[in-house]
Design a protein around this motif. Structure first.
Motif, mmCIF file in Angstrom:
data_model
loop_
_atom_site.group_PDB
_atom_site.id
_atom_site.type_symbol
_atom_site.label_atom_id
_atom_site.label_comp_id
_atom_site.label_asym_id
_atom_site.label_seq_id
_atom_site.Cartn_x
_atom_site.Cartn_y
_atom_site.Cartn_z
ATOM 1 N N CYS A 285 0.870 -1.176 0.000
ATOM 2 C CA CYS A 285 0.000 0.000 0.000
ATOM 3 C C CYS A 285 0.910 1.230 0.000
ATOM 4 C CB CYS A 285 -0.899 -0.015 1.223
ATOM 5 S SG CYS A 285 -1.908 1.471 1.426
ATOM 6 N N ALA A 286 0.940 1.911 -1.120
ATOM 7 C CA ALA A 286 1.733 3.135 -1.232
ATOM 8 C C ALA A 286 0.855 4.322 -0.867
ATOM 9 C CB ALA A 286 2.257 3.287 -2.654
ATOM 10 N N THR A 287 1.314 5.135 0.066
ATOM 11 C CA THR A 287 0.500 6.258 0.537
ATOM 12 C C THR A 287 1.193 7.584 0.274
ATOM 13 O OG1 THR A 287 1.373 6.476 2.798
ATOM 14 C CG2 THR A 287 -0.245 4.728 2.407
ATOM 15 N N SER A 288 0.385 8.628 0.160
ATOM 16 C CA SER A 288 0.924 9.966 -0.003
ATOM 17 C C SER A 288 -0.135 10.984 0.372
ATOM 18 C CB SER A 288 1.381 10.195 -1.460
ATOM 19 O OG SER A 288 0.294 10.080 -2.343
ATOM 20 N N GLY A 289 0.313 12.196 0.656
ATOM 21 C CA GLY A 289 -0.621 13.283 0.905
ATOM 22 C C GLY A 289 -1.022 13.482 2.354
ATOM 23 N N PHE A 290 -0.419 12.744 3.265
ATOM 24 C CA PHE A 290 -0.722 12.945 4.686
ATOM 25 C C PHE A 290 0.497 12.529 5.494
ATOM 26 C CE2 PHE A 290 -1.402 8.503 5.990
ATOM 27 C CZ PHE A 290 -1.602 7.887 4.774
ATOM 28 N N ASN A 291 0.495 12.911 6.769
ATOM 29 C CA ASN A 291 1.619 12.566 7.636
ATOM 30 C C ASN A 291 1.482 11.111 8.069
ATOM 31 O OD1 ASN A 291 3.679 12.387 9.498
ATOM 32 N ND2 ASN A 291 3.275 14.394 10.391
ATOM 33 N N PHE A 292 2.248 10.251 7.421
ATOM 34 C CA PHE A 292 2.098 8.812 7.560
ATOM 35 C C PHE A 292 2.118 8.348 9.014
ATOM 36 C CE2 PHE A 292 2.350 4.565 5.901
ATOM 37 C CZ PHE A 292 3.177 3.855 6.762
ATOM 38 N N ASP A 293 3.024 8.873 9.806
ATOM 39 C CA ASP A 293 3.183 8.394 11.181
ATOM 40 C C ASP A 293 2.031 8.807 12.101
ATOM 41 O OD1 ASP A 293 6.816 8.688 11.228
ATOM 42 O OD2 ASP A 293 5.516 6.999 10.713
ATOM 43 N N ASP A 294 1.221 9.745 11.667
ATOM 44 C CA ASP A 294 0.122 10.242 12.506
ATOM 45 C C ASP A 294 -1.172 9.446 12.321
ATOM 46 O OD1 ASP A 294 0.987 13.791 12.332
ATOM 47 O OD2 ASP A 294 1.755 12.148 13.573
ATOM 48 N N TYR A 295 -1.175 8.486 11.429
ATOM 49 C CA TYR A 295 -2.410 7.762 11.132
ATOM 50 C C TYR A 295 -2.194 6.252 11.189
ATOM 51 C CZ TYR A 295 -4.493 12.116 9.637
ATOM 52 O OH TYR A 295 -4.995 13.382 9.621
ATOM 53 N N ALA A 296 -3.292 5.582 11.478
ATOM 54 C CA ALA A 296 -3.310 4.133 11.369
ATOM 55 C C ALA A 296 -3.719 3.737 9.953
ATOM 56 C CB ALA A 296 -4.285 3.539 12.376
ATOM 57 N N ILE A 297 -3.256 2.585 9.538
ATOM 58 C CA ILE A 297 -3.634 2.048 8.235
ATOM 59 C C ILE A 297 -4.282 0.689 8.444
ATOM 60 C CG2 ILE A 297 -2.843 1.315 5.966
ATOM 61 C CD1 ILE A 297 -2.412 4.242 6.362
ATOM 62 N N GLY A 298 -5.442 0.530 7.898
ATOM 63 C CA GLY A 298 -6.140 -0.743 7.987
ATOM 64 C C GLY A 298 -6.143 -1.459 6.648
ATOM 65 N N TRP A 299 -6.123 -2.773 6.705
ATOM 66 C CA TRP A 299 -6.394 -3.593 5.525
ATOM 67 C C TRP A 299 -7.804 -4.142 5.668
ATOM 68 C CZ3 TRP A 299 -3.628 -3.947 1.128
ATOM 69 C CH2 TRP A 299 -2.290 -3.550 1.161
ATOM 70 N N VAL A 300 -8.579 -3.967 4.625
ATOM 71 C CA VAL A 300 -9.980 -4.380 4.603
ATOM 72 C C VAL A 300 -10.180 -5.236 3.364
ATOM 73 C CG1 VAL A 300 -12.369 -3.569 4.519
ATOM 74 C CG2 VAL A 300 -10.630 -2.205 5.706
ATOM 75 N N ARG A 301 -10.950 -6.277 3.479
ATOM 76 C CA ARG A 301 -11.206 -7.104 2.303
ATOM 77 C C ARG A 301 -12.701 -7.280 2.100
ATOM 78 N NH1 ARG A 301 -8.980 -13.023 4.436
ATOM 79 N NH2 ARG A 301 -10.671 -13.450 5.928
ATOM 80 N N GLN A 302 -13.054 -7.516 0.848
ATOM 81 C CA GLN A 302 -14.452 -7.762 0.509
ATOM 82 C C GLN A 302 -14.522 -8.955 -0.422
ATOM 83 O OE1 GLN A 302 -16.685 -4.459 -1.147
ATOM 84 N NE2 GLN A 302 -18.593 -5.366 -0.405
ATOM 85 N N ALA A 303 -15.092 -10.021 0.092
ATOM 86 C CA ALA A 303 -15.279 -11.225 -0.709
ATOM 87 C C ALA A 303 -16.558 -11.094 -1.523
ATOM 88 C CB ALA A 303 -15.356 -12.439 0.215
ATOM 89 N N PRO A 304 -16.668 -11.831 -2.614
ATOM 90 C CA PRO A 304 -17.872 -11.754 -3.456
ATOM 91 C C PRO A 304 -19.136 -12.013 -2.652
ATOM 92 C CG PRO A 304 -16.162 -13.018 -4.558
ATOM 93 C CD PRO A 304 -15.671 -12.762 -3.166
ATOM 94 N N GLY A 305 -20.092 -11.107 -2.761
ATOM 95 C CA GLY A 305 -21.370 -11.266 -2.087
ATOM 96 C C GLY A 305 -21.353 -11.018 -0.592
ATOM 97 N N LYS A 306 -20.225 -10.533 -0.077
ATOM 98 C CA LYS A 306 -20.116 -10.297 1.366
ATOM 99 C C LYS A 306 -19.779 -8.834 1.653
ATOM 100 C CE LYS A 306 -18.792 -14.994 2.647
ATOM 101 N NZ LYS A 306 -17.844 -15.827 3.439
ATOM 102 N N GLU A 307 -19.987 -8.443 2.897
ATOM 103 C CA GLU A 307 -19.653 -7.087 3.312
ATOM 104 C C GLU A 307 -18.140 -6.947 3.511
ATOM 105 O OE1 GLU A 307 -23.771 -5.985 5.720
ATOM 106 O OE2 GLU A 307 -21.861 -6.069 6.761
#
Length: 117
Positions: free
Chosen positions: A21-43
């Motif tokens: 996950c390449a990020t830009s435009g914000f202070n990276f160390d000040d934020y948490a990063i989540g990984w979220v997944r969505q399977a077919p037909g699921k939330e």
């Protein structure tokens, strides 16, 4: 703010993939990063959250997935081992204020992971 995922693909069950996950435009160390997944037909399902001081995993991926952060490159990685068919999904990275706040602020477009059984 931009988040761009990469590294998805097709893998056999038991195999591994590493998402980035390449990020830009914000202070990276000040934020948490989540990984979220969505399977077919699921939330959408939040599976990990990493901040400067803490990393959390859901039970579904604990022991198989590992998150790492590179503050020098503003990158977050998701190492996925022992993949299962149930891990098939589109994987997104998204910012959060902290891992205790449920609101996701900015999202990437996602990368497809397909695990064949």
């Amino acid at each position: 703010v931009q988040l761009v995922e990469s590294g998805g693909g097709l893998v056999q069950a038991g195999g591994s993939l590493r998402l980035s996950c390449a990020t830009s435009g914000f202070n990276f160390d000040d934020y948490a990063i989540g990984w979220v997944r969505q399977a077919p037909g699921k939330e959408r399902e939040g599976i990990t959250c990493s901040s400067r001081n803490n990393t959390l995993y859901t039970d579904a991926v604990k022991g198989r997935f590992t998150v790492s952060r590179d503050s020098a490159k503003n990158m977050v990685y998701l190492q996925m081992d022992d993949l299962r068919a149930a891990d098939t999904a589109v994987y997104y990275c998204a910012t959060r204020a902290t891992c205790r706040t449920p609101l996701y602020l900015y999202w990437g477009r996602g990368t497809q992971v397909t695990v064949s059984s």
